[in-house]
Design a protein around this motif. Sequence first.
Motif, PDB file in Angstrom:
ATOM      1  N   CYS A  74       3.220   1.016  -5.674  1.00  0.00           N
ATOM      2  CA  CYS A  74       4.219   1.605  -6.573  1.00  0.00           C
ATOM      3  C   CYS A  74       5.445   1.906  -5.729  1.00  0.00           C
ATOM      4  CB  CYS A  74       3.738   2.926  -7.159  1.00  0.00           C
ATOM      5  SG  CYS A  74       2.429   2.782  -8.363  1.00  0.00           S
ATOM      6  N   ALA A  76       9.586   3.318  -5.698  1.00  0.00           N
ATOM      7  CA  ALA A  76      10.571   4.090  -6.460  1.00  0.00           C
ATOM      8  C   ALA A  76      11.922   3.956  -5.784  1.00  0.00           C
ATOM      9  CB  ALA A  76      10.152   5.554  -6.532  1.00  0.00           C
ATOM     10  N   SER A  80      10.629  -3.888  -6.204  1.00  0.00           N
ATOM     11  CA  SER A  80       9.237  -4.160  -5.814  1.00  0.00           C
ATOM     12  C   SER A  80       9.148  -5.472  -5.028  1.00  0.00           C
ATOM     13  CB  SER A  80       8.373  -4.208  -7.068  1.00  0.00           C
ATOM     14  OG  SER A  80       7.032  -4.390  -6.735  1.00  0.00           O
ATOM     15  N   SER A  94       1.169  -3.610  -9.430  1.00  0.00           N
ATOM     16  CA  SER A  94       2.312  -2.803  -8.997  1.00  0.00           C
ATOM     17  C   SER A  94       2.830  -1.965 -10.152  1.00  0.00           C
ATOM     18  CB  SER A  94       3.423  -3.676  -8.421  1.00  0.00           C
ATOM     19  OG  SER A  94       3.990  -4.478  -9.431  1.00  0.00           O
ATOM     20  N   GLY A  95       3.351  -0.799  -9.796  1.00  0.00           N
ATOM     21  CA  GLY A  95       3.902   0.121 -10.785  1.00  0.00           C
ATOM     22  C   GLY A  95       5.096   0.814 -10.191  1.00  0.00           C
ATOM     23  N   GLY A  96       5.493   1.909 -10.783  1.00  0.00           N
ATOM     24  CA  GLY A  96       6.640   2.636 -10.242  1.00  0.00           C
ATOM     25  C   GLY A  96       7.018   3.798 -11.127  1.00  0.00           C
ATOM     26  N   GLN A 101       4.141  10.431 -11.941  1.00  0.00           N
ATOM     27  CA  GLN A 101       3.875   9.247 -12.758  1.00  0.00           C
ATOM     28  C   GLN A 101       3.154   8.183 -11.942  1.00  0.00           C
ATOM     29  OE1 GLN A 101       7.509   7.864 -14.448  1.00  0.00           O
ATOM     30  NE2 GLN A 101       6.715   5.880 -15.036  1.00  0.00           N
ATOM     31  N   SER A 102       3.597   7.969 -10.711  1.00  0.00           N
ATOM     32  CA  SER A 102       2.994   6.943  -9.863  1.00  0.00           C
ATOM     33  C   SER A 102       1.561   7.304  -9.494  1.00  0.00           C
ATOM     34  CB  SER A 102       3.835   6.756  -8.593  1.00  0.00           C
ATOM     35  OG  SER A 102       5.137   6.335  -8.935  1.00  0.00           O
ATOM     36  N   GLU A 105      -0.471   6.657 -12.632  1.00  0.00           N
ATOM     37  CA  GLU A 105      -0.632   5.211 -12.860  1.00  0.00           C
ATOM     38  C   GLU A 105      -1.550   4.578 -11.815  1.00  0.00           C
ATOM     39  OE1 GLU A 105       3.281   3.531 -13.208  1.00  0.00           O
ATOM     40  OE2 GLU A 105       3.600   4.446 -15.167  1.00  0.00           O
ATOM     41  N   LEU A 120       2.234   4.348  -2.517  1.00  0.00           N
ATOM     42  CA  LEU A 120       3.361   4.790  -3.337  1.00  0.00           C
ATOM     43  C   LEU A 120       4.513   5.030  -2.368  1.00  0.00           C
ATOM     44  CD1 LEU A 120       1.551   7.642  -5.347  1.00  0.00           C
ATOM     45  CD2 LEU A 120       1.362   5.196  -5.687  1.00  0.00           C
ATOM     46  N   TYR A 122       8.726   5.590  -1.650  1.00  0.00           N
ATOM     47  CA  TYR A 122      10.069   5.960  -2.152  1.00  0.00           C
ATOM     48  C   TYR A 122      11.038   6.000  -0.981  1.00  0.00           C
ATOM     49  CZ  TYR A 122      13.634   9.485  -3.573  1.00  0.00           C
ATOM     50  OH  TYR A 122      14.791  10.182  -3.827  1.00  0.00           O
ATOM     51  N   TRP A 355       9.250  13.535  -4.651  1.00  0.00           N
ATOM     52  CA  TRP A 355       8.309  12.897  -3.719  1.00  0.00           C
ATOM     53  C   TRP A 355       7.890  13.814  -2.571  1.00  0.00           C
ATOM     54  CZ3 TRP A 355       5.760   8.456  -4.634  1.00  0.00           C
ATOM     55  CH2 TRP A 355       6.190   7.742  -5.757  1.00  0.00           C
TER      56      TRP A 355
END
Lengths: 399, 137
Positions: A74, A76, A80, A94-96, A101-102, A105, A120, A122, A355
């Motif tokens: 993930c 931020a 990506s 993959s997410g973000g 939220q990360s 997810e 994760l 950032y 974060w």
Amino acid sequence: MATSLDRERLGPLKDSVAIVGVGETDYGSDYRGAGGKAVAKGEARYDSYTLASRALKRALDDAGLNKDDIDGLCVANLSSERACELWGMNPRWSGGGDAAQSIIEATMAINCGLCTTVALVYGNAQRSMNTAYGGSRVTGGGITSYFYYAPWGLTSQGALYALLFQRHKLLYGTTEEQLGAIPVAFRKHACMNPNAVMQKPITIDDYLNARYIAEPLRLFDYCLINDGGVAIIVRRADMAKDCRQPPIMVSGFGWSEENVDATQLRPRLKDFYHTAHRDVAAQVYPMAGVTPQDIDVFATYDSFSVHLLASLEGFGFCKEGEGGPFVQEGRIEIGGDLPCNTSGGMLSESYMQSWNHQPELVRQLRGGLGQRQVQGAEVAQYVHDVAGKCKSIIYTKGN
Amino acid sequence: MATPRPIRSMDPYAEQFWSYTQIKEFRLQKCSECGKFRWPPGPTCDRCLSDEFEWTLMAGRGKILSWTTFHRSYFPEYPAPHTTIVLELDEGPLFAAYPVKIGPEDLSEGMELSLRWTDGLDEFGDYNLPVFGPLTE
């Protein structure tokens, strides 16, 4: 919300994943630069990928893992694709999004069997890039109220939170001096954190003597604008024991958004976002099997000091309107009943847009933070609330 | 020449709102099916999802909910100090604007204000900006 929560499906996700590694950049020394003087805004030294990469390396080292152990990602504030290319990763998922939220997810992806170990990451070179959060260069980030009232001269997230605090003052008689206890406490915490940007204590008089930015909010009610990166490694719980650090469990989470009439500022000014807070509280506490009384360390999203009043009231640490008295007399300081934002938070440690709170809570539960350590910390809560987009995570010490 | 102001957010519905201001009419969309007013302008009623609406003339009165004074200048058009307010209009919607003919020290919770017009100009053209002032001057 018309539908009811499916606790039968959510319940088994408790403690199903752990935070096994955290990494951050050198907020304080990066901010001060050569000679100890703050680096000017727009004086580009970093880009966001530099900071994110550094944090990722540190988080992997902290976990005792290497990048080939990562099968989910993930990011931020980053692309990506570019991040994967830079780090030589071909993830299965993959997410973000924001930090909470990360984490939610990543927990879902791991429990679905899509991956086992998610990084994760950032990075934000906002000082180097002179990012604007008000005025004519402001952008919405999906939030219309940030720019819609520009013709009347009303933009900036700070002004919107000033409106919220002004409403709180009018309804409940909350004073600016009461609000000042929040930045004073967070600064005290930052002074115990060698990595924090701000290292000079402030008194309530310093707070009250500082200039207004958007009245009734003053300089110290505002978060920093600094460069930094954060990385967090989330791993399937049964695999977490192989790591270098004791696992910190993700024991509960909740998510609720209060968006109806958001641009009109109705949820902000008529509700202080408490509908979202109450909905998240109804998810996160039962899932983790705790109540607000069990929280040893608390952190809230704090782009502005007043966030803390709203979340303390909304999550039931005090009654609505009583946040002002609640934050007095050291109650939110380390050594108090509910230590809040113990790293110094985004007001005084680093503005990492949610974060930096996660590594701090993880480290508080691991223990050994010296004078900054909350004694006997076993349960930690993070509350995320950006304009009513509310989430919360409860972390506990693993067995 | 009209007063330059920071740029408006424009879409087909906002265009309609601002075009009424050229004839000094303060109109918001009212759902034809359920009667809910909406702001900012948009295609759909958030209560019933109907896309039928009427641009309805507002009374132009509201009560103060909150205000903030900028002590830092964010826009050259609005040098500090600049005060902005949020009102609850008599018809229900909340509306952000700035106060005229009244200073921030005289604002109070629930105070009633009424509509005034002032001119505006941006890259979309001339318009009139709805602002709010005391009921009696």
